[in-house]
Design a protein around this motif. Sequence first.
Motif, PDB file in Angstrom:
ATOM      1  N   ASP A   1       0.143  -1.533  -1.190  1.00  0.00           N
ATOM      2  CA  ASP A   1      -0.389  -0.209  -1.501  1.00  0.00           C
ATOM      3  C   ASP A   1      -0.231   0.043  -2.991  1.00  0.00           C
ATOM      4  O   ASP A   1       0.846  -0.156  -3.553  1.00  0.00           O
ATOM      5  N   ASP A   2      -1.327   0.484  -3.621  1.00  0.00           N
ATOM      6  CA  ASP A   2      -1.309   0.680  -5.062  1.00  0.00           C
ATOM      7  C   ASP A   2      -0.563   1.940  -5.479  1.00  0.00           C
ATOM      8  O   ASP A   2      -0.131   2.054  -6.628  1.00  0.00           O
ATOM      9  N   ASP A   3      -0.440   2.911  -4.577  1.00  0.00           N
ATOM     10  CA  ASP A   3       0.131   4.204  -4.947  1.00  0.00           C
ATOM     11  C   ASP A   3       1.546   4.423  -4.412  1.00  0.00           C
ATOM     12  O   ASP A   3       2.341   5.118  -5.038  1.00  0.00           O
ATOM     13  N   VAL A   4       1.848   3.879  -3.250  1.00  0.00           N
ATOM     14  CA  VAL A   4       3.145   4.118  -2.616  1.00  0.00           C
ATOM     15  C   VAL A   4       4.143   3.048  -3.075  1.00  0.00           C
ATOM     16  O   VAL A   4       3.854   1.850  -2.987  1.00  0.00           O
ATOM     17  N   PRO A   5       5.323   3.447  -3.559  1.00  0.00           N
ATOM     18  CA  PRO A   5       6.300   2.453  -4.047  1.00  0.00           C
ATOM     19  C   PRO A   5       6.756   1.516  -2.932  1.00  0.00           C
ATOM     20  O   PRO A   5       6.696   1.850  -1.744  1.00  0.00           O
ATOM     21  N   GLU A   6       7.224   0.359  -3.334  1.00  0.00           N
ATOM     22  CA  GLU A   6       7.696  -0.645  -2.382  1.00  0.00           C
ATOM     23  C   GLU A   6       8.853  -0.079  -1.553  1.00  0.00           C
ATOM     24  O   GLU A   6       9.755   0.572  -2.064  1.00  0.00           O
ATOM     25  N   GLY A   7       8.810  -0.337  -0.230  1.00  0.00           N
ATOM     26  CA  GLY A   7       9.872   0.092   0.659  1.00  0.00           C
ATOM     27  C   GLY A   7       9.694   1.476   1.227  1.00  0.00           C
ATOM     28  O   GLY A   7      10.516   1.924   2.031  1.00  0.00           O
ATOM     29  N   ILE A   8       8.615   2.183   0.856  1.00  0.00           N
ATOM     30  CA  ILE A   8       8.365   3.542   1.338  1.00  0.00           C
ATOM     31  C   ILE A   8       7.291   3.502   2.424  1.00  0.00           C
ATOM     32  O   ILE A   8       6.325   2.738   2.339  1.00  0.00           O
ATOM     33  N   VAL A   9       7.455   4.329   3.464  1.00  0.00           N
ATOM     34  CA  VAL A   9       6.521   4.339   4.589  1.00  0.00           C
ATOM     35  C   VAL A   9       5.185   4.953   4.162  1.00  0.00           C
ATOM     36  O   VAL A   9       5.143   6.044   3.587  1.00  0.00           O
ATOM     37  N   ILE A  10       4.100   4.231   4.463  1.00  0.00           N
ATOM     38  CA  ILE A  10       2.750   4.695   4.141  1.00  0.00           C
ATOM     39  C   ILE A  10       2.184   5.528   5.279  1.00  0.00           C
ATOM     40  O   ILE A  10       1.618   6.606   5.073  1.00  0.00           O
TER      41      ILE A  10
END
Length: 652
Positions: free
Chosen positions: A420-429
């Motif tokens: 995901d280009d907007d959501v940081p790594e490790g965060i639920v989309i």
Amino acid sequence: MSSTLTDPLLGRVIDGRYEVRERIAAGGMATVYLAFDRRLERDIALKVMHRHLEVDPNSREFVARFRREAKAAARLTHPGVVRVYDQGIDQDISYLTMEYVDGENLREVLAHEATLPLGVALSTVEHVLDALGSAHRQGLVHQDVKPENVLIDSEGRPRVADFGLARAVTEVTSSTSGTILGTVAYLGPELISNGVSDARTDVYAAGVLLYELITGRQPHTGTTAIQVATKHVHDDVPAPSSVVAWLPTEIDDLIAALTARDPDQRPQDAGAALQLVRRTHGLLDEPTLDRRADPPSGATPVVRDDDATAVLTTASPGSTVALPIGLGHPFPAVGTDLAALPDDDPEAREPKRTERRAGWWIAAVMVALLVLGGGGLWWYNSIGPGAYTTVPSVVSETEDDATAIIRGAGLTPSVEHAFDDDVPEGIVISATPAAQERVLNNAIVTITVSDGPRMTTVPKLVGEQQDDAEARLEELGLPLGEVEGKSSDTVPEGEVMSISPAAGESVRHDTPVDLVVSSGPAPIEFPDVADMTEADAVALLEDEYALDVTVDHARTEDADKGIVFAQSPAAGDAGHRLDSITITVSDGPPLVTVDDYVGMEVDAAESAARAAGLDVQLYAFWPWSSKGSIVDQSLIPGNQVERGTTITFKYN
């Protein structure tokens, strides 16, 4: 007469930082104070949650949701959104600190204006939708759009406040008590019926807000909140022209689109709604936009008297109330007293029973109650309400927190990963089923966790043809950046000379790759080398222009020997470095063949020699000789000599 209500928070310092100075407003979910931030030395708005929202057993869930929503709201930086600065808990107080906007809210504006000019109403809702659009693009829903939450700052600009508060409260109350908290006049039908909301619910509220700004009244009214909520579910919002006859059909169509009862029939988010409002705004002429509706019947101007006794109404037009979820279904409302339901036959009488059979009846009733109770308990826990739970909201949580929240709700987490280009790594989309959906206990909730933006290694492209390099980038999903043409004497035309970022570098998949492509040798104008020596001309053409020089020689009277007198291509012609050029160098004047002049008369021989291009000198063989005939010549007949060579004749 003046009366003062003592508020225990006035004068208190919250969290050792925020000094409470004045009570500004109170609503169904919170009380707002003007406070002073001692650390940053500025006025802020302090919103304190009501205690009934934090009472056990749900206080921990409320606080957790409240904190998440506050963090999400704090990420909004739109100029039309009231900024959220901080969130915290001080002993028994849950609070938010926000930007303090010194001005009125729309409810206060309507109180003394009754209605707004059509153009002003449209512009106001455009500002509101613009602010909501910035939130919707980040997956944040307001869920309590109303005049009280639209502040007008000192420059007259609308500012939307209270992002996240209504959503945090409703997520807790709807999942535990079966109720939703909200302002009944602006609640979307789907929120009332199912307790589910999304961006389209905010669009519905914005449509109701526009209706009220134009007409001065709310579209659905009733003596109780339940009546108003039921109308939202079962009745369309009436056309504003039914109240204000001069309103054009474009306004009716706009309100109908924004407040469609079926969410799928509305604009999908505030951004789409904003385009619709702007399009309608642009269709109306200035006289219509400048016109305003007459105040509705019963409306009176507000007269402020600080010394007057305050009268507290049971529910103001923008007050927050609790409503049962499911008003759109044919079941009794939550809290209905079954004893109040009408008796089927008030005249019926219970038959008299003999004392002997009373014991049997009591036993039978007890057995029936046990069977029904056991069956009811089985039904409740197996297929009834007890078998279901509400999916908690885990979007924007870390993977560990999200799985813990899901397990805590009695559900089973399943984790998938996606770039995901907007959501940081490790965060639920996202989560499936989505938040607030009702599912069986222990059901699987699949969460998609961000791996951050997809990274790609830049390929080696130097030395490839431009078309091949661009095809390679497209194959890898890397966008083509700027393509610069650059002249080169060594790299063939169309071949990639360099790239940026460099080959082998790991970059985001959407990073443009710039190419520098050879355009071949640089264009030139051929220089003029006439009248130069052969050596100078060759040095200039080869060293400065990198031309392939061919040297021809020829005789001419126009240039001295060793001097360039001709070139091809000609001076000033267009060409490129590395092209070929031919220069012609003079070998001296043209050659002439010496004739045999011996025996010729002097005058005839002189004339013939000069005509052949020779210079003539005459010498007498004897001092007494007269110009007779030529007896000797200095040049050997048949030889070739340069034109202009001197020939000496001796005559007798």
